[in-house]
Design an enzyme around this catalytic site. Structure first.
Site, PDB file in Angstrom:
ATOM      1  N   HIS A  86      39.201 -54.635 -43.905  1.00 33.40           N
ATOM      2  CA  HIS A  86      38.539 -55.921 -43.699  1.00 33.40           C
ATOM      3  C   HIS A  86      38.802 -56.381 -42.276  1.00 33.40           C
ATOM      4  CE1 HIS A  86      36.575 -59.561 -45.293  1.00 33.40           C
ATOM      5  NE2 HIS A  86      37.226 -60.147 -44.311  1.00 33.40           N
ATOM      6  N   ASP A 167      36.003 -68.960 -53.245  1.00 33.17           N
ATOM      7  CA  ASP A 167      35.882 -68.621 -51.822  1.00 33.17           C
ATOM      8  C   ASP A 167      34.422 -68.635 -51.383  1.00 33.17           C
ATOM      9  OD1 ASP A 167      36.867 -67.692 -49.202  1.00 33.17           O
ATOM     10  OD2 ASP A 167      35.639 -65.963 -49.698  1.00 33.17           O
ATOM     11  N   ARG A 174      33.018 -74.055 -44.972  1.00 34.56           N
ATOM     12  CA  ARG A 174      33.794 -73.993 -43.726  1.00 34.56           C
ATOM     13  C   ARG A 174      32.898 -73.637 -42.540  1.00 34.56           C
ATOM     14  NH1 ARG A 174      37.344 -69.492 -44.864  1.00 34.56           N
ATOM     15  NH2 ARG A 174      38.117 -69.718 -42.764  1.00 34.56           N
ATOM     16  N   SER A 189      41.149 -66.841 -47.818  1.00 34.12           N
ATOM     17  CA  SER A 189      39.767 -66.423 -48.069  1.00 34.12           C
ATOM     18  C   SER A 189      39.697 -64.895 -48.185  1.00 34.12           C
ATOM     19  CB  SER A 189      38.883 -66.912 -46.915  1.00 34.12           C
ATOM     20  OG  SER A 189      37.659 -66.242 -46.873  1.00 34.12           O
ATOM     21  N   LYS A 193      39.779 -62.400 -52.073  1.00 30.98           N
ATOM     22  CA  LYS A 193      38.697 -61.450 -52.408  1.00 30.98           C
ATOM     23  C   LYS A 193      39.240 -60.034 -52.506  1.00 30.98           C
ATOM     24  CE  LYS A 193      36.380 -62.858 -48.806  1.00 30.98           C
ATOM     25  NZ  LYS A 193      35.651 -63.623 -47.847  1.00 30.98           N
TER      26      LYS A 193
END
Ligand code: URA
Length: 432
Positions: A86, A167, A174, A189, A193
């Site tokens: 990620h 989220d 956001r 966040s 996930k």
């Protein structure tokens, strides 16, 4: 049943810089998911968190509550290791596209649940949608088939609506309330996930520099350490690389342009920074998955990664032989003097691409998939006055003027060849 708390009390507690109790956090996330806490109230709370921060304990509870707002996936039945990557977001960051099929070559399944653009940073799903017919949504059954022994071994797709739904709401909120670049909110966040996704191992690419949410190395390190600890405590083998985002990655910025550059990398070519980062992240994912000695670069050069890419895209109805979206208009920015490119600011170039139509200005806006920027010379390259420095693409030529304004001061050309170019990887954070 009456609610356990009142949203105004929770907001006031954080506004006044007090620690939120575990029951308060559990309630506020659950009540926001149910729609009892409104977007206005959550926006105020997110801003209070942005301004006053959260303790380690609060971040752990907040992350767990967001994860528990939805389902938890499990890939144990695949009978093979899983690994994911990620990125915290950058300019020209298309690494997921070549990386997922590359890692799959080595028998490690890659469930790459991806997102859309956030602020000026591009999103993997938006990029993949430049491929005609490609579908971001896959069923659980199809995902397991794609990740199994007889599938491509990798899938890039949207997370289902019931994976960390808290989220999903908060991420979109956001984006439009200037509460993105905040360590507790980014860490929770991403990790809610990724833990819910059920991967065995996870490599975090934490971007540092003007084009990233974390502008300096100390902030990026704090974010990386927070996320590595969250993942490790949840039983996910997690590590992080801090990587340079002061200059755009590669030569293409924009959705279809980045897919084209990714395909060059999968064909054994492409810009060296994109290739090197793809290889480094693949090696890191394979190390965590217990396969540290694979010759990753060879799989890019001999077509194996490309075979997995084709199979992966075709399984999601993508037509790789169809032409990519192409912008109707282009404009060239020329070098104003002879010399070496000293700096190319990722923020300026990222905002330029975003204004051309590569990113969204409103929630749910349709993107101009052919829009973006092609870079002709990077820091360290010599360029002659009047030679093309950048080409800008858009379907809406009225956008050129404001996009070019974003480049003001972003590119410096000097007479001396720069002696030090910031390295691609600045640091690595392992579990303690
Ligand atoms: N990526 C995410 O998923 N969340 C953030 O907050 C930032 C980047």
């Amino acid at each position: 049943m009456p609610e356990a708390f009142d949203a105004v009390d929770v907001i006031r507690a954080k506004r006044d810089n007090n620690r939120l109790s575990d029951p308060m956090i559990d309630w506020v996330i659950d009540a926001y998911t149910r729609g009892v806490v409104t977007s206005d109230q959550m926006a105020a709370l997110a801003m209070a968190i942005f301004l006053n921060g959260m303790s380690r304990e609060e971040i752990v509870t907040w992350t767990t509550a967001m994860m528990n707002s939805g389902i938890r996936m499990n890939f144990d039945s695949l009978g093979r290791p899983t690994a994911d990557k990620h990125s915290t977001g950058g300019v020209g960051d298309k690494i997921t596209l070549p990386l997922a099929p590359l890692v799959a070559v080595f028998g490690v399944a890659v469930p790459q649940l991806s997102g859309r653009g956030l602020g000026h940073t591009g999103g993997t799903l938006d990029k993949m949608e430049s491929i005609k017919g490609w579908q971001a949504e896959v069923s659980d059954k199809q995902m397991m088939e794609m990740l199994g022994q007889n599938g491509p071994g990798a899938v890039i797709c949207a997370a289902s609506a019931d994976l960390a739904p808290a989220d999903k709401k908060l991420y979109a909120l956001r984006d439009v309330t200037a509460t993105v670049d905040c360590i507790p909110l980014i860490a929770s966040s991403i990790m809610s996930k990724k833990i819910a996704e059920g991967t065995d191992s996870l490599v975090l690419d934490v971007k540092v520099g003007s084009g990233a949410f974390m502008k300096d190395q100390a902030q990026a390190r704090a974010l990386a350490e927070t996320m590595v600890a969250l993942g490790t405590d949840a039983g996910v083998r997690t590590s992080a690389l801090l990587t340079n985002m002061s200059t755009p990655l590669g030569l293409m910025i924009g959705n279809a342009l980045e897919v084209q550059e990714s395909i060059e990398v999968l064909a054994g070519g492409g810009p060296s920074d994109v290739v090197d980062l793809t290889v480094l992240l693949a090696e890191e994912m394979l190390r965590l998955a217990g396969k540290p000695d694979e010759d990753v670069r060879a799989a890019l050069n001999d077509g194996r990664a490309m075979d997995h890419w084709r199979a992966m895209v075709e399984a999601q109805h993508g037509d790789l032989d169809a032409p990519m979206p192409k912008a109707k208009h282009s404009e060239v920015v020329y070098a104003e003097s002879d010399g070496y490119v000293e700096t190319m600011d990722a923020w300026g170039v990222g905002i330029c691409a975003w204004r051309l139509g590569a990113g969204r200005t409103r929630q749910g806006e349709k993107l101009d998939l052919g829009a973006g920027v092609q870079i002709h010379a990077k820091p360290g390259d010599y360029i002659k006055k009047g030679s093309p420095l950048l080409t800008l693409f858009t379907d809406t030529p009225e956008k050129f003027a404001r996009s070019i304004e974003a480049l003001d001061g972003a590119i410096e050309i000097g007479s001396e060849k720069p002696t030090s170019v910031t390295p691609l990887v600045l640091d690595r954070i392992d579990a303690k």
